[in-house]
Design a protein around this motif. Structure first.
Motif, PDB file in Angstrom:
ATOM      1  N   TYR A 295       0.921  -1.141  -0.048  1.00 19.39           N
ATOM      2  CA  TYR A 295       0.025   0.095  -0.086  1.00 19.39           C
ATOM      3  C   TYR A 295       0.992   1.302  -0.164  1.00 19.39           C
ATOM      4  CZ  TYR A 295      -3.953  -3.183   1.303  1.00 19.39           C
ATOM      5  OH  TYR A 295      -4.868  -4.156   1.044  1.00 19.39           O
ATOM      6  N   PHE A 311      -5.468   5.496   5.101  1.00 18.59           N
ATOM      7  CA  PHE A 311      -6.595   4.833   4.480  1.00 18.59           C
ATOM      8  C   PHE A 311      -7.112   5.677   3.372  1.00 18.59           C
ATOM      9  CE2 PHE A 311     -11.094   3.989   3.367  1.00 18.59           C
ATOM     10  CZ  PHE A 311     -10.854   2.771   2.861  1.00 18.59           C
ATOM     11  N   ARG A 312      -7.398   7.274   3.688  1.00 20.39           N
ATOM     12  CA  ARG A 312      -7.920   8.307   2.721  1.00 20.39           C
ATOM     13  C   ARG A 312      -6.615   8.493   1.837  1.00 20.39           C
ATOM     14  NH1 ARG A 312      -8.184  12.755   4.174  1.00 20.39           N
ATOM     15  NH2 ARG A 312      -7.238  12.867   6.486  1.00 20.39           N
ATOM     16  N   TYR A 314      -4.351   6.656   0.622  1.00 26.30           N
ATOM     17  CA  TYR A 314      -4.216   5.356  -0.246  1.00 26.30           C
ATOM     18  C   TYR A 314      -5.482   5.443  -1.436  1.00 26.30           C
ATOM     19  CZ  TYR A 314      -4.108   0.745  -2.335  1.00 26.30           C
ATOM     20  OH  TYR A 314      -4.274   0.048  -3.213  1.00 26.30           O
ATOM     21  N   ALA A 315      -6.575   5.645  -0.425  1.00 26.68           N
ATOM     22  CA  ALA A 315      -7.946   5.715  -1.510  1.00 26.68           C
ATOM     23  C   ALA A 315      -7.623   6.730  -2.757  1.00 26.68           C
ATOM     24  CB  ALA A 315      -9.213   5.714  -0.651  1.00 26.68           C
ATOM     25  N   GLU A 316      -7.140   7.872  -2.457  1.00 24.78           N
ATOM     26  CA  GLU A 316      -7.190   8.737  -3.519  1.00 24.78           C
ATOM     27  C   GLU A 316      -6.182   8.409  -4.259  1.00 24.78           C
ATOM     28  OE1 GLU A 316      -6.337  12.786  -1.495  1.00 24.78           O
ATOM     29  OE2 GLU A 316      -8.478  13.038  -0.949  1.00 24.78           O
ATOM     30  N   TYR A 318      -5.298   5.068  -5.218  1.00 25.13           N
ATOM     31  CA  TYR A 318      -5.859   4.260  -5.717  1.00 25.13           C
ATOM     32  C   TYR A 318      -6.942   4.732  -7.038  1.00 25.13           C
ATOM     33  CZ  TYR A 318      -9.100   0.353  -6.693  1.00 25.13           C
ATOM     34  OH  TYR A 318      -9.970  -0.560  -7.489  1.00 25.13           O
ATOM     35  N   LEU A 319      -7.570   5.713  -6.617  1.00 20.35           N
ATOM     36  CA  LEU A 319      -8.805   6.242  -7.412  1.00 20.35           C
ATOM     37  C   LEU A 319      -8.150   6.927  -8.819  1.00 20.35           C
ATOM     38  CD1 LEU A 319     -11.625   7.659  -4.847  1.00 20.35           C
ATOM     39  CD2 LEU A 319     -11.566   5.634  -6.306  1.00 20.35           C
ATOM     40  N   VAL A 333     -11.295  12.136  -1.228  1.00 19.73           N
ATOM     41  CA  VAL A 333     -11.647  11.340  -0.122  1.00 19.73           C
ATOM     42  C   VAL A 333     -11.658  11.860   1.238  1.00 19.73           C
ATOM     43  CG1 VAL A 333     -11.488   9.060   1.194  1.00 19.73           C
ATOM     44  CG2 VAL A 333     -10.786   9.158  -1.259  1.00 19.73           C
ATOM     45  N   PHE A 347     -16.531   9.529  -0.749  1.00 19.08           N
ATOM     46  CA  PHE A 347     -15.541   9.325  -1.858  1.00 19.08           C
ATOM     47  C   PHE A 347     -16.269  10.027  -3.064  1.00 19.08           C
ATOM     48  CE2 PHE A 347     -15.000   5.707   1.079  1.00 19.08           C
ATOM     49  CZ  PHE A 347     -13.650   5.314   0.881  1.00 19.08           C
ATOM     50  N   ILE A 370     -12.618  -1.110  -2.222  1.00 20.52           N
ATOM     51  CA  ILE A 370     -12.306  -0.249  -1.017  1.00 20.52           C
ATOM     52  C   ILE A 370     -12.983  -1.290   0.312  1.00 20.52           C
ATOM     53  CG2 ILE A 370     -13.266   1.705   0.012  1.00 20.52           C
ATOM     54  CD1 ILE A 370     -13.130   2.765  -2.483  1.00 20.52           C
ATOM     55  N   THR A 374     -10.554  -2.355   3.744  1.00 24.10           N
ATOM     56  CA  THR A 374     -10.808  -1.481   4.838  1.00 24.10           C
ATOM     57  C   THR A 374      -9.995  -2.384   5.986  1.00 24.10           C
ATOM     58  OG1 THR A 374     -12.731  -0.509   4.214  1.00 24.10           O
ATOM     59  CG2 THR A 374     -12.426  -0.770   6.571  1.00 24.10           C
TER      60      THR A 374
END
Length: 390
Positions: A295, A311-312, A314-316, A318-319, A333, A347, A370, A374
């Motif tokens: 990650y 997490f936020r 990585y989520a951004e 990833y997107l 995010v 999101f 996602i 988590t």
């Protein structure tokens, strides 16, 4: 006409008829001549004039003449020709029958008037086909104008027919319409309000044929198939047809998705609630595990960083790297205001493929991933459990 009467009289003389039989025979022959000539005129128009017009329009490079002189218009015109021939021959046939002559003359005039209006309506419908090449709101103006024009033609035809039947001048009937204007307003109330609403829709470019609209009040969610003076037909995605009045669309709110369809992406904005009890600093063990699973790279994160923050981030990332997400548009995010269900995290991003089925599948694929990652961040999605009796 004089020659026709001359030849009819010659035939009667050749037959040697005398007395009252001459009058009867003359009348019968003149009627037969009128019927034959009217039929021949109609046949000549259909068999000679119509093919000539078709050949001429087919050889031209323009397309408007193919529409304005199409088969429907020529067929409507062919219905008038025999009646005109009968109209011309009536005075010759019923010279001694004034009452019958007057009745038939009025009946023929009514028929010619009705058929002429039918020809005009077919011509107006052909004009609407010309407007199909217009892709802007002008098309809706044009269709609305054609609809009003047909109403005016029918109204004038009714006045003309009534004038013929009662043997009055049409101008006198038009002059007397002032007293009945209130009744006419009531009769055409829906048409007038629909016309005004349609003009408002098109003048403000609020909707066009082919747009995807959503009208919650009417249960409409689909593509606009037709817009008339009084109705807007919407084909829902389940292929049901919903009819909505233009007045409803103007008075109430509706959603037009044309902006989304013309944009570079379709928006996704979804909230996921996270349990407050699982939000904490990452710690060395969680950081090492996140680096081990790929990650983050070593040195990108520190143990004192909150796991939700990681997490936020990585989520951004990833997107932004997802092939179906438009990275040139907003990707975010972020937290929303805490609620009793947990901490909402929204999101917010845009998918490049706006087609409904692909959009749903791509969005679900992203959120399923996602949901799956988590627990790797030490987080837990809030889920309310309902107790069951033993």
């Amino acid at each position: 006409m004089i020659k026709i009467e001359y030849y009819v009289d010659k035939i009667i003389q050749m037959c040697g008829l005398t007395g009252m039989s001459v009058t009867v025979a003359r009348f019968i022959l003149l009627v037969l001549v009128a019927v034959v000539l009217a039929s021949v005129a109609g046949i000549l128009f259909r068999k000679i004039v119509t093919p000539i017009v078709r050949n001429i329009t087919a050889r031209t490079k323009v397309t408007w003449d193919d529409i304005l002189l199409g088969d429907d218009i020529l067929k409507a015109a062919s219905r008038i020709v025999p009646a005109v021939v009968v109209w011309v021959l009536l005075p010759m046939i019923f010279t001694r029958f004034d009452t019958v002559h007057e009745i038939l003359e009025r009946a023929t005039a009514v028929y010619i008037t009705v058929m002429s209006v039918n020809l005009a309506i077919v011509f107006i419908n052909s004009l609407k086909l010309l407007g199909n090449n217009i892709n802007s709101s002008t098309q809706q103006y044009f269709h609305s104008f054609c609809g009003v024009l047909k109403i005016v033609m029918i109204f004038i035809a009714v006045i003309a027919v009534v004038a013929i039947i009662i043997d009055k001048s049409p101008t006198k009937l038009f002059a007397g319409l002032g007293a009945t204007s209130a009744i006419m307003m009531l009769v055409f109330k829906d048409t007038i309000s629909g016309l005004v609403a349609g003009i408002r829709l098109t003048s403000n470019n609020m909707m066009r044929k082919g747009d995807w609209i959503t009208v919650p009040k009417a249960g409409a969610d689909g593509t606009v198939e037709d817009i008339t003076l009084t109705t807007v037909k919407v084909r829902n995605f389940d292929n049901t047809i919903v009819t909505v009045t233009p007045q409803t669309l103007v008075d109430d709110s509706f959603k037009n998705w044309i902006g989304m369809q013309n944009s570079d992406g379709r928006r996704v904005a979804r909230k996921i609630y996270y349990d407050f009890n699982h939000i904490h600093p990452a710690g060395r063990e969680l950081c090492d595990r996140l680096v081990e699973k790929g990650y983050f790279n070593a040195g990108e994160i520190t143990p004192d960083t909150v796991n939700l923050t990681l997490f936020r981030r990585y989520a951004e990332r990833y997107l932004a790297g997802h092939p179906e997400v438009n990275s040139s548009m907003t990707i975010m995010v972020h937290q929303l205001e805490p609620a009793s269900l947990g901490l909402p995290v929204e999101f917010y991003f845009f998918l490049s493929d706006k087609e409904w089925l692909n959009y749903e599948h791509n969005r679900d694929d992203i959120f399923e991933y996602i949901y799956a990652i988590t627990p790797d961040f030490g987080l837990k999605i809030y889920q309310q459990y309902i107790g069951r009796e033993a």
